[in-house]
Design an enzyme around this catalytic site. Structure first.
Site, short mmCIF file in Angstrom:
data_model
loop_
_atom_site.label_atom_id
_atom_site.label_comp_id
_atom_site.label_asym_id
_atom_site.label_seq_id
_atom_site.Cartn_x
_atom_site.Cartn_y
_atom_site.Cartn_z
N LYS A 89 16.94 106.60 69.52
CA LYS A 89 16.71 107.99 69.67
C LYS A 89 15.96 108.15 70.87
O LYS A 89 14.96 107.60 71.17
CB LYS A 89 15.89 108.28 68.20
CG LYS A 89 15.79 109.63 68.04
CD LYS A 89 16.52 110.57 67.08
CE LYS A 89 16.57 111.88 67.29
NZ LYS A 89 17.16 112.45 68.42
N GLN A 110 9.75 105.42 74.76
CA GLN A 110 10.29 106.09 73.54
C GLN A 110 10.15 105.14 72.32
O GLN A 110 10.18 105.53 71.23
CB GLN A 110 11.72 106.40 73.53
CG GLN A 110 12.45 107.50 72.83
CD GLN A 110 11.87 108.93 73.05
OE1 GLN A 110 11.96 109.20 74.12
NE2 GLN A 110 11.49 109.75 72.02
N LYS A 125 17.27 106.40 75.94
CA LYS A 125 17.12 107.55 76.63
C LYS A 125 18.31 107.50 77.51
O LYS A 125 19.01 106.53 77.61
CB LYS A 125 15.87 107.19 77.72
CG LYS A 125 15.54 108.62 78.31
CD LYS A 125 14.59 109.42 77.32
CE LYS A 125 14.41 110.87 77.75
NZ LYS A 125 13.28 111.61 77.11
N GLY A 164 17.50 116.54 73.56
CA GLY A 164 17.18 117.32 74.91
C GLY A 164 16.00 116.44 75.51
O GLY A 164 15.40 115.85 75.09
N ASP A 165 15.92 117.07 76.91
CA ASP A 165 14.84 116.60 77.75
C ASP A 165 14.88 117.54 78.84
O ASP A 165 15.67 118.60 78.89
CB ASP A 165 15.04 115.16 78.11
CG ASP A 165 13.68 114.54 78.83
OD1 ASP A 165 12.60 114.47 78.19
OD2 ASP A 165 13.68 114.26 79.83
N THR A 208 7.30 120.02 70.43
CA THR A 208 6.47 118.92 71.28
C THR A 208 5.01 119.76 71.80
O THR A 208 4.09 119.21 71.70
CB THR A 208 7.20 118.75 72.41
OG1 THR A 208 8.56 118.10 71.99
CG2 THR A 208 6.56 117.53 73.26
N ASN A 239 9.97 123.92 78.48
CA ASN A 239 10.05 124.09 76.64
C ASN A 239 8.54 123.43 76.35
O ASN A 239 7.69 124.28 75.47
CB ASN A 239 11.03 122.99 76.13
CG ASN A 239 10.93 122.83 74.61
OD1 ASN A 239 10.46 121.89 74.26
ND2 ASN A 239 11.41 123.90 73.81
N SER A 376 12.73 116.01 65.57
CA SER A 376 14.19 115.62 65.63
C SER A 376 14.33 114.63 64.44
O SER A 376 15.64 114.73 63.93
CB SER A 376 14.49 114.94 67.00
OG SER A 376 14.41 115.84 68.05
P1 NDP Z 1 11.95 121.59 81.03
O1 NDP Z 1 13.16 121.43 81.70
O2 NDP Z 1 12.28 122.58 79.66
O3 NDP Z 1 10.72 121.78 82.02
C1 NDP Z 1 10.20 121.07 82.86
C2 NDP Z 1 9.30 122.13 83.64
O4 NDP Z 1 8.61 121.21 84.42
C3 NDP Z 1 9.82 123.15 84.25
O5 NDP Z 1 8.84 124.16 84.41
C4 NDP Z 1 9.89 122.66 85.77
O6 NDP Z 1 10.15 123.51 87.01
C5 NDP Z 1 8.58 121.64 85.98
N1 NDP Z 1 8.79 120.66 86.83
C6 NDP Z 1 9.49 119.72 87.12
N2 NDP Z 1 9.19 119.04 88.12
C7 NDP Z 1 7.97 119.32 88.41
C8 NDP Z 1 7.08 118.91 89.51
N3 NDP Z 1 7.44 117.66 90.34
N4 NDP Z 1 5.96 119.71 89.57
C9 NDP Z 1 5.77 120.80 88.77
N5 NDP Z 1 6.51 121.21 87.86
C10 NDP Z 1 7.67 120.53 87.86
O7 NDP Z 1 11.59 120.13 80.25
P2 NDP Z 1 10.74 119.86 79.13
O8 NDP Z 1 9.61 121.02 79.01
O9 NDP Z 1 11.39 119.51 78.00
O10 NDP Z 1 10.15 118.52 79.58
C11 NDP Z 1 8.62 118.51 80.22
C12 NDP Z 1 8.31 117.18 80.20
O11 NDP Z 1 8.14 116.75 78.73
C13 NDP Z 1 9.13 115.94 80.61
O12 NDP Z 1 8.40 114.67 80.86
C14 NDP Z 1 9.71 115.36 79.31
O13 NDP Z 1 10.24 114.15 79.10
C15 NDP Z 1 8.70 115.33 78.33
N6 NDP Z 1 8.93 115.76 76.99
C16 NDP Z 1 9.62 116.62 76.48
C17 NDP Z 1 10.07 116.78 75.05
C18 NDP Z 1 10.88 117.90 74.52
O14 NDP Z 1 10.78 118.10 73.33
N7 NDP Z 1 11.42 118.57 75.31
C19 NDP Z 1 9.76 115.78 74.21
C20 NDP Z 1 8.72 114.79 74.75
C21 NDP Z 1 8.41 114.83 75.96
P3 NDP Z 1 11.41 123.65 87.71
O15 NDP Z 1 12.05 124.79 86.94
O16 NDP Z 1 11.11 123.98 88.89
O17 NDP Z 1 12.31 122.39 87.67
#
Ligand code: NDP
Length: 445
Positions: A89, A110, A125, A164-165, A208, A239, A376
Site C-alpha cells: 500500500k 511506507q 510506492k 494518490g501522492d 493527512t 492536499n 486509505s
Molecule cells: P500535492 O501535489 O497536492 O501538493 C504538493 C505541494 O507542494 C504543491 O503546493 C507544490 O507546488 C508544492 N511543492 C512541490 N515541490 C516543492 C518545492 N520544491 N518547494 C516548495 N513547494 C513545493 O501533494 P500532497 O499535498 O499530496 O503531498 C505533499 C507531500 O506530502 C509529499 O511529500 C507527499 O509524499 C506527502 N504525503 C502526502 C499524502 C497524501 O495523502 N496526499 C500522505 C502522506 C504524505 P507546485 O504546485 O509548485 O508543484
C-alpha cells in the site's frame, strides 16, 4: 552502527546513485541497532538484510499521445517493498523528479508508516516522471489510462492497493480506476482516494493534514503547549498543506504562510483558507495570486525562504529535503518549538540533528503523516464491507489512530533508551511488527 553497518554498506553497493534511498535507509538502520542487539535471531535469519531489499521492482514504458498528436514516452514505477503484514500500500507520485531512488525511499518509509497505523497494510510506492502541470484534461486522461494498462496486471485489492501522492489527486485516481475497471471487468477497492459516489471514503481528502495536527497536538501537549495561541508556518499548498492549515486553525493556531515551488506568501493576519482553496483547488492557480486579494500579505519568489518566517510550529507539507541545516538553524533561532512533517522526509539529516539539539519537538513523517494511509486502509475496509462510514466516524477513528501512533512511538523511544525522540521510537515501533511477521513467515516467501 555496529551490527547493521554491513547491511547499510550492502545497500550502497547494490543501489548506486540512489541518494534518497540511502538517506532513508541509514536513518532507519541507525535507530534499529538496539533492536538488532536484543534480537540476534532476527540478525541470523537475515531479517534486516531482507528488510532493505524490495520484494519486487517494476519499471515500465508509458506511451501516450498529446494534444498535438505527438507520441510522448514516460517511465512508470511500482516498487512492492514489503508484504509481511498486508497487501502493498502506498501512493503514486506524478512529478518530473520521479526516479527509482525516490520511489524506493518512499516505499521503504511506507513500510514503517503503514505498520504503525495498526492496520494490516504492507509497504509500496509508485509513480512516473510525467508532469501533470500544464497538461490538458485529455492528456492527463490518456497518460493515466496508458499507465494503468501496464500497472493493472501487478495490482489487486488483496495484492497491492495504490493511492494518490504528489500530482495524483481525485482526477488522476478517477481516470486510473476507470481504466482498471475496463481492463478487469471488476469493481473492487483496488485504488484508494476514490470519488465519494464510487467507493471513496469520507475524510480521506482531509486525513493527512488533519492527522498531522492530531499527532502534533499529542506530541506538543506532552511538553505543555499546543496549537492554541501558536503561530504556525506551513509550506506547500496542495492536499496536505491545505487541510493542515484548516485543522491547525480550527485548533486555535494562526497559520501565516503557504507556498508552492515558485515562492511563498506570508499573511500576518492569518492565511485566508477560503481564498487559498479557491486559488489552489478551484482555479488550480499559483500561490502568488493570493496577494492580489490580500494587501497585507507579501509574496517572495523563493519557496525555501518560508522557513525564515518566525513561528512557534513549523509544518513542512511540500516535498523531500525542503528543510536543510540553514533553514533548521533559522527556525531554531526564531524560537520555533515544534516541527511536524506533513511531507515525506522534508528534513535533511543535518536539520533533524539541529531539531534534537535545540529541544524542538520533532514529529517525523513516518508517524506524523500516517493519517492519509490510515484512512486509505479504512477506505479498503469500507469497500470490503460494501458500506460507508460517516465523516465523523472516520474522523474519530483517524484521531484514535494518530493518538495511538504517538503513544507507541513515545513508548518505544523510552523503552529503547532515547525518551522523547519520536523518530527513533517510530522507526522501532513500526519495525518490530514487520520484523516479527517476516521472521515467523520464514525466509523463502
Ligand atoms: P500535492 O501535489 O497536492 O501538493 C504538493 C505541494 O507542494 C504543491 O503546493 C507544490 O507546488 C508544492 N511543492 C512541490 N515541490 C516543492 C518545492 N520544491 N518547494 C516548495 N513547494 C513545493 O501533494 P500532497 O499535498 O499530496 O503531498 C505533499 C507531500 O506530502 C509529499 O511529500 C507527499 O509524499 C506527502 N504525503 C502526502 C499524502 C497524501 O495523502 N496526499 C500522505 C502522506 C504524505 P507546485 O504546485 O509548485 O508543484
Amino acid at each position: 552502527m555496529k551490527i547493521l553497518q554491513q547491511v547499510f554498506e550492502q545497500v550502497k553497493t547494490r543501489n548506486p546513485g540512489e541518494p534518497e534511498f540511502h538517506q532513508a535507509v541509514m536513518e532507519v538502520l541507525e535507530s534499529l541497532e538496539p533492536v538488532a542487539e536484543r534480537n540476534p535471531e532476527w540478525v541470523a535469519a537475515g531479517v534486516f538484510d531482507r528488510f532493505v531489499e524490495p520484494e519486487r521492482q517494476i519499471l515500465f514504458r508509458v506511451s501516450w499521445v498529446d494534444d498535438q498528436g505527438k507520441v510522448q514516452v514516460n517511465r512508470g514505477f511500482r516498487v512492492q517493498f514489503n508484504s509481511a503484514i498486508g497487501p502493498y500500500k502506498g501512493g503514486l507520485r506524478l512529478h518530473p523528479s520521479v526516479n527509482l531512488s525516490i520511489i524506493k525511499f518512499l516505499g521503504f518509509e511506507q513500510i514503517l508508516k503503514n505498520s504503525q497505523t495498526g492496520l494490516p497494510i504492507g509497504g509500496g510506492k509508485g509513480g512516473s516522471d510525467f508532469n501533470p502541470r500544464g497538461k490538458s484534461d485529455g492528456e492527463v486522461m490518456r497518460f493515466c489510462q496508458s499507465f494503468m494498462t501496464e500497472l493493472a496486471r501487478h495490482i489487486g485489492p488483496d495484492t497491492d492497493v495504490p493511492a494518490g501522492d504528489i500530482g495524483t489527486g481525485a482526477r488522476e485516481i478517477g481516470y486510473m480506476y476507470g481504466q482498471y475497471k475496463r481492463l478487469t471487468n471488476s469493481f473492487t477497492g483496488v485504488l484508494t482516494g476514490k470519488g465519494l459516489t464510487w467507493g471513496g471514503s469520507l475524510a480521506r481528502t482531509e486525513a493527512t493534514g488533519y492527522g498531522l495536527c492530531y499527532f502534533m497536538e499529542e506530541a506538543m501537549q506532552s511538553h505543555g503547549f499546543g496549537f492554541q495561541g501558536s503561530t504556525v508556518a506551513i509550506s506547500g499548498s496542495g492536499n496536505v498543506a491545505i487541510f493542515a492549515t484548516e485543522k491547525a486553525t480550527e485548533m486555535g493556531g494562526k497559520v501565516v504562510t503557504a507556498s508552492d515551488s515558485d515562492g511563498y506568501v506570508y499573511d500576518p493576519d492569518g492565511i485566508d483558507l477560503a481564498l487559498l482553496k479557491s486559488i489552489k483547488l478551484v482555479k488550480k492557480g499559483r500561490i502568488k495570486e493570493y496577494v492580489d486579494q490580500k494587501p497585507n500579505a507579501r509574496y517572495e519568489a523563493d519557496c525555501s525562504k518560508v522557513w525564515s518566517v518566525a513561528c512557534d510550529i513549523a509544518l513542512p507539507c511540500a516535498t523531500q529535503n525542503e528543510i536543510d541545516a540553514a533553514s533548521a538553524a533559522m527556525l531554531a533561532k526564531n524560537g520555533c518549538k515544534a516541527v511536524g512533517e506533513g511531507a515525506n522526509m522534508p528534513s535533511t539529516p543535518e536539520a533533524i540533528e539541529l531539531y534534537l539539539k535545540n529541544g524542538i519537538v520533532y514529529g517525523p513523517a513516518k508517524a506524523a503523516n500516517a493519517g492519509g494511509v490510515a484512512t486509505s486502509a479504512l477506505e479498503m475496509s469500507q469497500n470490503s464491507m460494501r458500506y460507508s462510514w460517516s465523516f465523523e466516524e472516520v474522523d474519530t477513528k483517524l484521531k484514535g489512530i494518530m493518538v495511538g501512533i504517538h503513544t507507541a512511538a513515545a513508548n518505544a523511544a523510552a523503552e529503547y533508551g532515547q525518551p522523547g525522540n519520536l523518530m527513533f521510537g517510530a522507526n522501532i515501533a513500526g519495525f518490530l511488527k514487520v520484523a516479527r511477521a517476516m521472521y515467523e513467515q520464514g525466509v523463502a516467501y
